[in-house]
Scaffold this motif. Sequence first.
Motif: not given
Length: 245
Positions: A2, A36, A38, A47
Amino acid sequence: MWTQGKVVKRIDWNDELFSLFIEAHIGDFTAGQFVKLGLDIDGKRVGRAYSLVNAPDSPLLEVLLISVEDGKLSPALNQLQPGDNLNVSAKASGFMTLDWVPEASHLWLMATGTAIGPFISMLRTQEPWQRFKQIVLVYGVRLAADLAYEQELRSLATKYGERFTYIASITRESVAGALTCRIPDALQQGLLEKRAELTISPEHSQVMLCGNPAMIADTQSQLTARGLTKNMKRKPGHISMERYW
C-alpha cells in the motif's frame, strides 16, 4: 503493498454515485486497469478493487464509486472529503485493456453502472482512436441520474462525429434519446446496431463487456450465437469481458 493517498477533489453525481480524485504515487498503468482502495475500519484494513477512470498520463487517480448501504467499504469512502487520507495499492492490475484486444474495424464498449470507468479511461487515450475506425459505447443504468460522465461522452460524440456513437440504455424510466431496456435485450432487438448504423460481426467487430454478471452472460450468449468467440491470450477472439459487481 500500500501507499498513502490523499483525496483532493470529489464529484457527486447523485446521492450514492461519486468520483474521487486522489493524489497518490503508483507505478505506470494501462487504461482499463484497477487499483485497490483501503481504509482502516474497526482496527482492520478493508480494501476493494476499483477501476481507474483517469488516463495514464493524468497527475491524479480518479475512481467512480457507488455507496452500497450494507457495504463494508463504500459507505466509508463516501464520507471522504478533500484533504482526507486513504490507502491505495502501489501498483495497478488487470487485463481489461486494449493490449489484449485484436485488430478490428469496429470497437463496441458495453458497460453497466460504475463499470463505465475503465472505458472512460480508454477513451481518454489516443489508442482507441488510432486503432479503430468506429467506436460505439453503450452505457446501461437504471435511472438517468445514474449516468456519470455523460457530458464528456456527448462531447466525444460531437468531436469525433460518425466515428463515435454513444448510446444510453435506461431501464427504469423513459428519457428522450435513450433506449429503455437492458443491453442484451437491445442487442437482441437490433436496437444497438440500428442506432449505431453498424452490424456486429466476427469479420469487423471487437466487443468489450464490463458490468454485472447477468448482462455479461446474456450479451455473450447472443454474441456467441452470431459467431463471435471469447478473446483469450492463446486464442484471439472477439469478446473481452470483466465482471464488475
